[in-house]
Design an enzyme around this catalytic site. Structure first.
Site, mmCIF file in Angstrom:
data_model
loop_
_atom_site.group_PDB
_atom_site.id
_atom_site.type_symbol
_atom_site.label_atom_id
_atom_site.label_comp_id
_atom_site.label_asym_id
_atom_site.label_seq_id
_atom_site.Cartn_x
_atom_site.Cartn_y
_atom_site.Cartn_z
ATOM 1 C CG ASN A 1 3.818 53.808 -10.747
ATOM 2 O OD1 ASN A 1 5.016 53.636 -10.948
ATOM 3 N ND2 ASN A 1 2.986 52.795 -10.511
ATOM 4 C CB THR B 1 2.738 50.093 -5.991
ATOM 5 O OG1 THR B 1 3.726 49.152 -6.405
ATOM 6 C CG2 THR B 1 1.729 49.422 -5.079
ATOM 7 C CD GLU B 2 4.753 49.303 -11.234
ATOM 8 O OE1 GLU B 2 5.868 49.214 -11.757
ATOM 9 O OE2 GLU B 2 4.413 50.259 -10.506
ATOM 10 C CG ASN B 3 2.769 45.389 -6.330
ATOM 11 O OD1 ASN B 3 2.875 46.613 -6.303
ATOM 12 N ND2 ASN B 3 2.928 44.663 -5.238
ATOM 13 C CB SER C 1 -2.720 47.637 -11.040
ATOM 14 O OG SER C 1 -1.778 48.623 -10.690
#
Length: 455
Positions: free
Chosen positions: A259, A282-284, A324
């Site tokens: 990340n 990606t955290e979204n 996520s």
């Protein structure tokens, strides 16, 4: 099977009462119920509590509601995307509760599942934990977070059928699926409404039992904001920053799930080639992030957590924000590379707030710093005025305690060897004397004959 009423955005806005707690989906410019929020901004509804990832860029989320004086409180992780929200919070005109991004997603999921709350390692030992109950579970300090629920959820999906089953597009899931479960009244703004059966059961992301009303509304590029085009992702690039990115790349191994934070870490993505077999997260809500497209934007491509349109590599997958951050907290992300404001001799990181300056917001940094298996911080060695950023003890609000494994600056590389801050390399153009002079923290030196990092 029930049929969900289809109403206009104005009719939906009329269902929201003054004093309601409002859950609003969206992340950056994607997955926002733009038309519903705009319709609400035309009403006299006041004293709202807004729950969302960010109060929002001008027209995307809660920006207009804030400007109209319709909000009394905001609960979220980011407030930087709206200068007015920052000013209102710092002037005391808006009651703000900052929550780490993953904690926000999990609190919504808990609220929707009828769970009273949960314990998380995120934010342990930071000011965000406040007066929360803290316990040591499985040898790790955990902070209790109560569940979040709302009176009304305004969410955005790509397609719906007349039974209210929802299908999301690319990275537009983000907070929407969890919010759909966590409110008494759920209104879904959708691009297209089809007959029952036209969405295959395996393609339904949110079952219709959660949805009370549908609003059909077509998004245009103008609805998405300034970051919607690839050109919105222009990065500041100079040789020193690229050197830091190149050095960080050397720490990534084939097969790693990685990340990358905003700022210098995003430059690493431009250096990754398919042959390296590095899987970007990606955290979204995406795994398998590819390079920026040559043309187009958020209407055509997924978007990363930095609000930049990206491509999807073969084998990529999409999921919601709660899933996520479950990957992150569960230790499934091998390496996180993020920026920093300060790192100290104990491996503590501060990177989200500077007292007296505009609020940065905690975002997902607290979750990543405490959840990733390895944390690399890339930052300039000093502030513009020469103040050291590698310090004996952090004076800025902490992001995570004892989490940093490596620091890469424009001058040097430090690692924590046997819990001791240790200089292990010099960056091109820097000398040992430079590093000693501009580093406040005490450090050991373990330099080989090749002291200058090969970039």
């Amino acid at each position: 099977m029930k049929t969900v009423p289809i109403i206009s955005a104005d009719e939906a806005a009329a269902l929201i009462k003054s004093g309601d707690t409002l859950l609003v989906g969206g992340f950056g410019m994607t997955g926002n119920p733009v038309h519903l929020v705009h319709a609400l901004a035309e009403t006299q509804t006041r004293e709202l509590t807004f729950v969302g990832n960010n109060v929002g860029e001008a027209g995307l989320s809660g920006g207009r509601l804030l400007r109209n004086g319709q909000l009394k409180k905001a609960i979220g992780s980011f407030f930087t995307s709206n200068r007015e929200a920052v000013a209102a919070a710092q002037e005391g005109a808006l009651d703000v509760q900052l929550i780490p991004q993953g904690t926000l997603a999990e609190a919504l999921r808990a609220g929707g599942a009828g769970i009273g709350g949960f314990y998380t390692p995120t934010a342990a030992g930071t000011v965000i934990a406040g007066s929360a109950d803290v316990r040591v579970l499985n040898g790790q300090e955990m902070v209790f977070v109560p569940a979040l629920r709302g009176d009304v959820a305004l969410i955005r999906a790509w397609r719906a059928d007349t039974a209210g089953n929802l299908q999301y597009r690319l990275t537009e899931q983000n907070f929407n699926p969890a919010m759909a479960t966590a409110a008494t009244l759920v209104i879904a703004e959708v691009e297209e409404i089809v007959e029952v059966g036209e969405i295959a059961p395996e393609h339904v992301h949110t079952p219709g039992l959660y949805v009370d009303y549908l609003v059909q509304a077509t998004l245009t590029l103008a609805d998405l904001g300034s970051s919607a085009d690839v050109k919105g992702g222009a990065k500041r690039v100079d040789e020193a920053r690229m050197n830091m990115a190149r050095r960080a790349l050397q720490e990534l191994s084939p097969g790693d799930v990685v990340n990358l934070g905003i700022g210098i870490p995003t430059l690493v993505a431009d250096l990754i080639t398919p042959e390296m077999n590095i899987n970007l997260h990606t955290e979204n809500g995406m795994l398998g992030v590819g390079p920026a497209p040559e043309g187009g934007g958020a209407m055509d491509f997924p978007v990363n957590a930095g609000k930049i349109p990206v491509t999807a590599l073969p084998g990529a997958s999409y999921f919601d924000s709660a899933a996520s951050f479950g990957m992150i907290r569960g230790g499934h992300v091998d390496v996180a590379v993020m920026g920093g404001l300060q790192v100290d001799a104990a491996g503590n990181l501060a990177n989200w707030a500077v007292p007296g300056k505009p609020l940065l917001g905690v975002g997902g940094a607290m979750d990543l710093a405490s959840g990733a298996r390895r944390l690399i911080v890339t930052m300039t060695h000093t502030d513009p005025d020469g103040t050291p950023k590698i310090v004996e003890e952090c004076t800025l609000p902490l992001t995570a305690r004892g989490a940093v494994d490596m620091i890469i600056t424009n001058q040097a590389v430090f690692e924590f060897v046997d819990e001791q801050l240790t200089l292990t390399g010099l960056m091109p153009g820097a000398s040992l004397q430079d590093v000693r002079r501009s580093t406040e923290a005490h450090f050991a030196e373990r330099l080989t004959e090749q002291t200058v990092v090969e970039i």
